[in-house]
Design a protein around this motif. Structure first.
Motif: not given
Length: 83
Positions: A80-82, A71-75
């Motif tokens: 990064h994408k945003a 979940g941390f890595l997804d965040g």
């Protein structure tokens, strides 16, 4: 202490803090029920059951760490994408 161990320690500490905020009355009730069950078992069954509980708790902890890290890595990826 290497980087991987530091990350593991940070994740474990964060999970502990999250769990501490859970309903203490519910946790207490769970442990009372567990004690009643263990008191009604014979010595051999009690030892086997305690080993099983230990394994389940250890596996649950591993699952929590894996989910928290993912979940941390997804965040981070979403951030990064945003930006």
């Amino acid at each position: 202490m290497n980087r991987s161990q530091l990350i593991e320690d940070c994740v474990a500490e964060r999970i502990s803090r999250i769990i501490e905020k859970m309903d203490p009355a519910r946790r207490h009730e769970y442990y009372q029920e567990q004690d009643v069950i263990l008191q009604n078992l014979d010595r051999g069954a009690k030892e086997s059951f305690e080993k099983l509980i230990d394994c389940l708790v250890e596996w649950g902890a591993e699952e929590c760490k894996a989910v928290y890290k993912a979940g941390f890595l997804d965040g981070l990826w979403l951030g990064h994408k945003a930006f």
